[in-house]
Design an enzyme around this catalytic site. Sequence first.
Site, mmCIF file in Angstrom:
data_model
loop_
_atom_site.group_PDB
_atom_site.id
_atom_site.type_symbol
_atom_site.label_atom_id
_atom_site.label_comp_id
_atom_site.label_asym_id
_atom_site.label_seq_id
_atom_site.Cartn_x
_atom_site.Cartn_y
_atom_site.Cartn_z
ATOM 1 N N LYS A 22 13.312 -47.972 -164.867
ATOM 2 C CA LYS A 22 13.815 -48.175 -163.502
ATOM 3 C C LYS A 22 15.256 -48.701 -163.525
ATOM 4 C CE LYS A 22 12.627 -52.123 -161.214
ATOM 5 N NZ LYS A 22 13.741 -52.920 -160.683
ATOM 6 N N ASN A 23 15.486 -49.759 -164.302
ATOM 7 C CA ASN A 23 16.792 -50.417 -164.223
ATOM 8 C C ASN A 23 17.900 -49.669 -164.960
ATOM 9 O OD1 ASN A 23 15.656 -52.297 -162.586
ATOM 10 N ND2 ASN A 23 15.515 -53.914 -164.131
ATOM 11 N N CYS A 120 16.121 -63.411 -151.558
ATOM 12 C CA CYS A 120 15.344 -62.755 -152.598
ATOM 13 C C CYS A 120 14.255 -63.703 -153.083
ATOM 14 C CB CYS A 120 16.272 -62.386 -153.754
ATOM 15 S SG CYS A 120 15.412 -61.773 -155.177
ATOM 16 N N ARG A 125 20.417 -65.340 -156.156
ATOM 17 C CA ARG A 125 20.989 -64.041 -156.557
ATOM 18 C C ARG A 125 22.256 -63.642 -155.787
ATOM 19 N NH1 ARG A 125 16.388 -59.710 -157.679
ATOM 20 N NH2 ARG A 125 17.924 -58.868 -159.113
ATOM 21 N N ASP A 307 12.303 -60.653 -167.058
ATOM 22 C CA ASP A 307 11.388 -59.674 -166.455
ATOM 23 C C ASP A 307 10.044 -59.595 -167.179
ATOM 24 O OD1 ASP A 307 13.192 -59.070 -164.491
ATOM 25 O OD2 ASP A 307 13.934 -57.242 -165.433
ATOM 26 N N ARG A 399 7.234 -50.428 -156.407
ATOM 27 C CA ARG A 399 8.698 -50.357 -156.544
ATOM 28 C C ARG A 399 9.093 -50.118 -157.992
ATOM 29 N NH1 ARG A 399 11.835 -55.282 -154.651
ATOM 30 N NH2 ARG A 399 13.313 -53.967 -155.723
HETATM 31 N N1 EPU Z 1 24.655 -64.127 -160.771
HETATM 32 C C1 EPU Z 1 25.657 -64.818 -160.117
HETATM 33 N N2 EPU Z 1 26.620 -64.103 -159.447
HETATM 34 C C2 EPU Z 1 26.620 -62.747 -159.419
HETATM 35 C C3 EPU Z 1 25.610 -62.055 -160.091
HETATM 36 C C4 EPU Z 1 24.632 -62.767 -160.764
HETATM 37 O O1 EPU Z 1 25.682 -66.029 -160.123
HETATM 38 O O2 EPU Z 1 27.525 -62.165 -158.786
HETATM 39 C C5 EPU Z 1 23.602 -64.881 -161.489
HETATM 40 C C6 EPU Z 1 22.217 -64.651 -160.874
HETATM 41 O O3 EPU Z 1 21.983 -65.497 -159.777
HETATM 42 C C7 EPU Z 1 21.304 -64.928 -162.038
HETATM 43 C C8 EPU Z 1 22.131 -64.449 -163.245
HETATM 44 O O4 EPU Z 1 23.477 -64.337 -162.776
HETATM 45 O O5 EPU Z 1 21.073 -66.310 -162.159
HETATM 46 C C9 EPU Z 1 21.706 -63.122 -163.836
HETATM 47 O O6 EPU Z 1 21.500 -62.171 -162.820
HETATM 48 P P1 EPU Z 1 21.913 -60.644 -162.990
HETATM 49 O O7 EPU Z 1 23.083 -60.364 -162.138
HETATM 50 O O8 EPU Z 1 21.995 -60.287 -164.432
HETATM 51 O O9 EPU Z 1 20.637 -59.914 -162.352
HETATM 52 P P2 EPU Z 1 20.683 -58.560 -161.573
HETATM 53 O O10 EPU Z 1 21.725 -57.684 -162.141
HETATM 54 O O11 EPU Z 1 20.694 -58.810 -160.110
HETATM 55 C C10 EPU Z 1 19.056 -57.249 -163.159
HETATM 56 C C11 EPU Z 1 17.752 -56.531 -163.008
HETATM 57 C C12 EPU Z 1 16.644 -57.549 -162.760
HETATM 58 C C13 EPU Z 1 16.607 -58.521 -163.937
HETATM 59 C C14 EPU Z 1 17.986 -59.176 -164.132
HETATM 60 C C15 EPU Z 1 18.062 -60.057 -165.348
HETATM 61 C C16 EPU Z 1 18.421 -54.391 -162.115
HETATM 62 C C17 EPU Z 1 18.430 -53.448 -160.969
HETATM 63 N N3 EPU Z 1 17.855 -55.590 -161.910
HETATM 64 O O12 EPU Z 1 19.266 -57.946 -161.933
HETATM 65 O O13 EPU Z 1 15.429 -56.821 -162.700
HETATM 66 O O14 EPU Z 1 15.655 -59.527 -163.709
HETATM 67 O O15 EPU Z 1 18.988 -58.143 -164.252
HETATM 68 O O16 EPU Z 1 17.780 -59.345 -166.496
HETATM 69 O O17 EPU Z 1 18.879 -54.061 -163.194
HETATM 70 C C18 EPU Z 1 13.200 -56.380 -162.055
HETATM 71 O O18 EPU Z 1 13.307 -55.250 -162.556
HETATM 72 O O19 EPU Z 1 12.082 -56.850 -161.686
HETATM 73 C C19 EPU Z 1 14.389 -57.214 -161.889
HETATM 74 C C20 EPU Z 1 14.420 -58.254 -161.040
#
Ligand code: EPU
Length: 423
Positions: A22-23, A120, A125, A307, A399
């Site tokens: 998915k990701n 969320c 996030r 995850d 999802r």
């Molecule tokens: N963060 C910030 N600012 C930002 C972006 C992120 O502070 O602008 C913080 C977040 O709050 C968090 C940390 O950075 O504490 C890491 O978050 P990240 O941005 O890496 O998460 P994401 O990109 O929103 C993806 C996956 C998630 C997975 C996380 C961590 C996708 C579509 N989603 O989310 O997947 O948990 O990376 O590996 O790739 C899932 O599949 O169930 C899922 C939630």
Amino acid sequence: MDKLIIRGGARLRGEVNISGAKNAALPVLCATLLAPGRHVLHNVPRLRDIDTTLELLTTLGAEVDRAGFEHDHSLAVNTAKLSSPRAPYELVKTMRASILVLGPLLARAGEAEVSLPGGCAIGARPVNLHLKGMEALGAEVKIEHGYIRAKAAALKGAEISFDVSTVTGTENVMMAAVKAEGRTVLTNAALEPEVVELAEALVKMGAKIKGQGTEVIEIEGVKELHPAEWTIMPDRIEAGTFLAAAAITGGELLLKGARADHLAAVITKLREAGVKIEEQEDGLRAQGDGLRAVDATTRTYPGFPTDMQAQIMALLCRAQGLSVITETVFENRFMHVQELQRMGANIKIQGRSAIVTGVPKLSGASVMATDLRASASLVLAGLVAEGTTEVLRIYHLDRGYEALEDKLRKVGANIERGKEAKP
Ligand code: EPU
């Protein structure tokens, strides 16, 4: 709304085909916006989040051909013409990953209007690092009426250092930078395999990217990208969830297509907990036989994935001894704890840690979860609980897990889909 009804106690045995990730599929689909023309993607998982992404791409003006999707997981997306740079709230609120069209739209159309994702279930996030990255590339970014409005006559390469390692943040900025003028260097970039997959798919479209999979990614902007054919990698989190299913039921599963190199931290932890895992040519074989307590701390890749935190917790509820699970990636990702407690689990939360004392049995109950992986942990618990477990609100599972109950039923689980009673 649908629910899952599970009668616990069956040892799972047999083979499970692991679906496309998915990701990885979500960013690669968004990347098609960068290169006008007809892209063909294979091994795309059939999931609610993919449907949402296809709807979003269609809203932006792309044409999606799903003719082969139902039987062979292949899709064609034609992005020759775009008609709108706006990702509306109605779609973004159902899937946060919609933010991934920001970079591609900005690079392709010079403007983007993407709804802010909002609250969320697993933590705050924020998307501040996505926006900071776009600004560093020369975009003007404003937040107005709940929307991110970004504009740039021309994006210019820049040196961008992420304060926190972010998966979709790295992906979004990388997609904007591939068509920026000159060189972009991303430091503290995310190392996750899905980021590497996106970089490689972009390279297939003609982008110049080096260093993916390391903390420093270098991008040399190009004027044009061309459409490409791409096969999505297997889903490491789905595979990890099935490893946990073999382990918790004391069963034996062959996970076809699962990649050991993407699951090193999960495999190490599960082996420590007593699960036998062997790498085979066509996937991973896991055999569960008595579980012992282990401690686990979530980290960015290659650490133990957040995850998989909820799923290993379900497992450790049945292990002998006391385990400490610490969540460091998201601040509020313990929503499954109260539901596992309702099934008889002994878990105490202390700050960012959950202290799990194994119990000899879990008992079936009606439970529900507010996010995808939490729901998966309740299914795992249901597989070993005494009596019947009903997992409600399974649209979260739909999802992100393709045909979860069919895959589980084929290997011996007593599981079926039903309808929730109307209130
Ligand atoms: N963060 C910030 N600012 C930002 C972006 C992120 O502070 O602008 C913080 C977040 O709050 C968090 C940390 O950075 O504490 C890491 O978050 P990240 O941005 O890496 O998460 P994401 O990109 O929103 C993806 C996956 C998630 C997975 C996380 C961590 C996708 C579509 N989603 O989310 O997947 O948990 O990376 O590996 O790739 C899932 O599949 O169930 C899922 C939630």
